[in-house]
Design a protein around this motif. Structure first.
Motif, PDB file in Angstrom:
ATOM      1  N   LEU A  10       0.835  -1.200   0.000  1.00 15.39           N
ATOM      2  CA  LEU A  10       0.000   0.000   0.000  1.00 15.39           C
ATOM      3  C   LEU A  10       0.868   1.248   0.000  1.00 15.39           C
ATOM      4  CD1 LEU A  10      -2.642  -0.980   2.689  1.00 15.39           C
ATOM      5  CD2 LEU A  10      -2.859  -1.136   0.202  1.00 15.39           C
ATOM      6  N   VAL A  11       0.450   2.239  -0.754  1.00 15.22           N
ATOM      7  CA  VAL A  11       1.134   3.527  -0.791  1.00 15.22           C
ATOM      8  C   VAL A  11       0.096   4.604  -0.495  1.00 15.22           C
ATOM      9  CG1 VAL A  11       2.443   5.158  -2.187  1.00 15.22           C
ATOM     10  CG2 VAL A  11       2.728   2.710  -2.563  1.00 15.22           C
ATOM     11  N   ALA A  12       0.396   5.472   0.452  1.00 11.07           N
ATOM     12  CA  ALA A  12      -0.479   6.602   0.756  1.00 11.07           C
ATOM     13  C   ALA A  12       0.269   7.885   0.453  1.00 11.07           C
ATOM     14  CB  ALA A  12      -0.910   6.573   2.216  1.00 11.07           C
ATOM     15  N   SER A  32      -8.352   4.148  -2.802  1.00 11.09           N
ATOM     16  CA  SER A  32      -9.202   5.012  -1.999  1.00 11.09           C
ATOM     17  C   SER A  32      -8.780   6.467  -2.145  1.00 11.09           C
ATOM     18  CB  SER A  32      -9.110   4.602  -0.526  1.00 11.09           C
ATOM     19  OG  SER A  32     -10.050   5.277   0.248  1.00 11.09           O
ATOM     20  N   VAL A  33      -9.767   7.357  -2.111  1.00 11.55           N
ATOM     21  CA  VAL A  33      -9.541   8.795  -2.041  1.00 11.55           C
ATOM     22  C   VAL A  33     -10.225   9.260  -0.761  1.00 11.55           C
ATOM     23  CG1 VAL A  33      -9.911  11.022  -3.131  1.00 11.55           C
ATOM     24  CG2 VAL A  33      -9.500   9.002  -4.555  1.00 11.55           C
ATOM     25  N   LEU A  34      -9.441   9.793   0.163  1.00 12.28           N
ATOM     26  CA  LEU A  34      -9.955  10.168   1.477  1.00 12.28           C
ATOM     27  C   LEU A  34     -10.152  11.673   1.545  1.00 12.28           C
ATOM     28  CD1 LEU A  34      -7.551   7.886   3.546  1.00 12.28           C
ATOM     29  CD2 LEU A  34      -9.870   7.366   2.742  1.00 12.28           C
ATOM     30  N   GLU A  35     -11.379  12.087   1.801  1.00  5.55           N
ATOM     31  CA  GLU A  35     -11.740  13.496   1.907  1.00  5.55           C
ATOM     32  C   GLU A  35     -11.944  13.870   3.368  1.00  5.55           C
ATOM     33  OE1 GLU A  35     -15.120  14.452  -0.497  1.00  5.55           O
ATOM     34  OE2 GLU A  35     -14.465  13.139  -2.116  1.00  5.55           O
ATOM     35  N   GLY A  36     -11.533  15.061   3.743  1.00  8.51           N
ATOM     36  CA  GLY A  36     -11.757  15.509   5.112  1.00  8.51           C
ATOM     37  C   GLY A  36     -10.939  16.730   5.465  1.00  8.51           C
ATOM     38  N   HIS A  37      -9.843  16.951   4.763  1.00  7.53           N
ATOM     39  CA  HIS A  37      -9.040  18.150   4.999  1.00  7.53           C
ATOM     40  C   HIS A  37      -9.556  19.280   4.115  1.00  7.53           C
ATOM     41  CE1 HIS A  37      -6.012  16.387   7.610  1.00  7.53           C
ATOM     42  NE2 HIS A  37      -5.894  15.356   6.788  1.00  7.53           N
ATOM     43  N   VAL A  41      -2.510  18.615   2.120  1.00  7.04           N
ATOM     44  CA  VAL A  41      -2.111  17.514   3.003  1.00  7.04           C
ATOM     45  C   VAL A  41      -0.624  17.297   2.774  1.00  7.04           C
ATOM     46  CG1 VAL A  41      -2.430  15.092   3.605  1.00  7.04           C
ATOM     47  CG2 VAL A  41      -4.392  16.459   2.858  1.00  7.04           C
ATOM     48  N   ASN A  42       0.180  17.604   3.799  1.00  6.53           N
ATOM     49  CA  ASN A  42       1.620  17.579   3.613  1.00  6.53           C
ATOM     50  C   ASN A  42       2.335  16.449   4.329  1.00  6.53           C
ATOM     51  OD1 ASN A  42       1.473  18.674   6.221  1.00  6.53           O
ATOM     52  ND2 ASN A  42       1.506  20.748   5.398  1.00  6.53           N
ATOM     53  N   ALA A  43       1.606  15.590   5.027  1.00  5.81           N
ATOM     54  CA  ALA A  43       2.242  14.446   5.683  1.00  5.81           C
ATOM     55  C   ALA A  43       1.234  13.314   5.849  1.00  5.81           C
ATOM     56  CB  ALA A  43       2.793  14.845   7.046  1.00  5.81           C
ATOM     57  N   VAL A  44       1.691  12.099   5.614  1.00  3.69           N
ATOM     58  CA  VAL A  44       0.897  10.898   5.876  1.00  3.69           C
ATOM     59  C   VAL A  44       1.813   9.867   6.521  1.00  3.69           C
ATOM     60  CG1 VAL A  44      -0.801  11.218   4.039  1.00  3.69           C
ATOM     61  CG2 VAL A  44       1.315  10.039   3.537  1.00  3.69           C
ATOM     62  N   SER A  45       1.238   9.054   7.394  1.00  2.00           N
ATOM     63  CA  SER A  45       2.033   8.028   8.060  1.00  2.00           C
ATOM     64  C   SER A  45       1.139   6.869   8.488  1.00  2.00           C
ATOM     65  CB  SER A  45       2.729   8.617   9.294  1.00  2.00           C
ATOM     66  OG  SER A  45       3.553   7.653   9.904  1.00  2.00           O
ATOM     67  N   GLN A  51      -1.546  -1.623  10.668  1.00  2.00           N
ATOM     68  CA  GLN A  51      -1.268  -1.087   9.344  1.00  2.00           C
ATOM     69  C   GLN A  51      -2.502  -0.678   8.557  1.00  2.00           C
ATOM     70  OE1 GLN A  51       1.611  -3.380   7.222  1.00  2.00           O
ATOM     71  NE2 GLN A  51       3.171  -2.986   8.739  1.00  2.00           N
ATOM     72  N   CYS A  52      -3.688  -0.850   9.126  1.00  2.00           N
ATOM     73  CA  CYS A  52      -4.885  -0.325   8.463  1.00  2.00           C
ATOM     74  C   CYS A  52      -5.253   1.046   9.027  1.00  2.00           C
ATOM     75  CB  CYS A  52      -6.046  -1.304   8.589  1.00  2.00           C
ATOM     76  SG  CYS A  52      -6.496  -1.659  10.278  1.00  2.00           S
ATOM     77  N   LEU A  53      -4.399   1.605   9.879  1.00  2.00           N
ATOM     78  CA  LEU A  53      -4.632   2.917  10.477  1.00  2.00           C
ATOM     79  C   LEU A  53      -3.626   3.905   9.897  1.00  2.00           C
ATOM     80  CD1 LEU A  53      -6.186   4.594  12.562  1.00  2.00           C
ATOM     81  CD2 LEU A  53      -4.533   3.855  14.264  1.00  2.00           C
ATOM     82  N   LEU A  54      -4.140   4.984   9.319  1.00  2.00           N
ATOM     83  CA  LEU A  54      -3.331   5.989   8.635  1.00  2.00           C
ATOM     84  C   LEU A  54      -3.605   7.350   9.256  1.00  2.00           C
ATOM     85  CD1 LEU A  54      -1.617   6.776   6.043  1.00  2.00           C
ATOM     86  CD2 LEU A  54      -3.820   7.094   4.907  1.00  2.00           C
ATOM     87  N   ALA A  55      -2.564   8.140   9.456  1.00  2.00           N
ATOM     88  CA  ALA A  55      -2.711   9.516   9.932  1.00  2.00           C
ATOM     89  C   ALA A  55      -2.299  10.459   8.809  1.00  2.00           C
ATOM     90  CB  ALA A  55      -1.836   9.754  11.155  1.00  2.00           C
ATOM     91  N   SER A  56      -3.009  11.581   8.696  1.00  2.00           N
ATOM     92  CA  SER A  56      -2.645  12.605   7.725  1.00  2.00           C
ATOM     93  C   SER A  56      -2.665  13.963   8.417  1.00  2.00           C
ATOM     94  CB  SER A  56      -3.607  12.595   6.536  1.00  2.00           C
ATOM     95  OG  SER A  56      -4.939  12.831   6.944  1.00  2.00           O
ATOM     96  N   ALA A  57      -1.716  14.822   8.023  1.00  2.00           N
ATOM     97  CA  ALA A  57      -1.620  16.167   8.590  1.00  2.00           C
ATOM     98  C   ALA A  57      -1.722  17.185   7.463  1.00  2.00           C
ATOM     99  CB  ALA A  57      -0.301  16.334   9.334  1.00  2.00           C
ATOM    100  N   SER A  58      -2.391  18.302   7.761  1.00  2.00           N
ATOM    101  CA  SER A  58      -2.695  19.269   6.723  1.00  2.00           C
ATOM    102  C   SER A  58      -2.381  20.692   7.168  1.00  2.00           C
ATOM    103  CB  SER A  58      -4.194  19.169   6.382  1.00  2.00           C
ATOM    104  OG  SER A  58      -4.614  20.217   5.550  1.00  2.00           O
ATOM    105  N   ASP A  59      -2.250  21.566   6.176  1.00  2.00           N
ATOM    106  CA  ASP A  59      -2.100  22.989   6.455  1.00  2.00           C
ATOM    107  C   ASP A  59      -3.363  23.601   7.052  1.00  2.00           C
ATOM    108  OD1 ASP A  59       0.499  22.981   5.565  1.00  2.00           O
ATOM    109  OD2 ASP A  59       0.083  23.967   3.653  1.00  2.00           O
ATOM    110  N   ASP A  60      -4.446  22.828   7.136  1.00  2.00           N
ATOM    111  CA  ASP A  60      -5.654  23.320   7.809  1.00  2.00           C
ATOM    112  C   ASP A  60      -5.552  23.152   9.326  1.00  2.00           C
ATOM    113  OD1 ASP A  60      -6.155  20.614   8.286  1.00  2.00           O
ATOM    114  OD2 ASP A  60      -7.881  20.507   6.953  1.00  2.00           O
TER     115      ASP A  60
END
Length: 79
Positions: A10-12, A32-37, A41-45, A51-60
């Motif tokens: 998987l690549v995010a 998948s395309v994840l909407e919410g920010h 979105v400048n970081a994902v981990s 491994q089915c849990l993903l965090a994303s960080a945004s300029d928002d």
């Protein structure tokens, strides 16, 4: 971008369009395309233990957690 899953299949990736994209690394298929920010979105981990849990960080100024609802290993995760 970051890799996860069995054999890192998987690549995010975050994007300037405020979305998070998840692909199958082997086939190149968009999974998948994840909407919410509301901004870049400048970081994902991926979580190294779940491994089915993903965090994303945004300029928002938000960090969002993404996972499968109902998965007992990621109780409380948002999707």
């Amino acid at each position: 971008a970051c890799f996860a899953g069995r054999d890192c299949c998987l690549v995010a990736s975050g994007s300037e369009d405020s979305l998070v994209y998840v692909w199958n690394r082997v086939s190149g298929a968009l999974l998948s395309v994840l909407e919410g920010h509301s901004s870049v979105v400048n970081a994902v981990s991926w979580n190294p233990c779940h491994q089915c849990l993903l965090a994303s960080a945004s300029d928002d100024n938000t960090v969002r957690l993404w996972g499968r609802l109902g998965d007992s290993n990621v109780e409380g995760a948002m999707s």
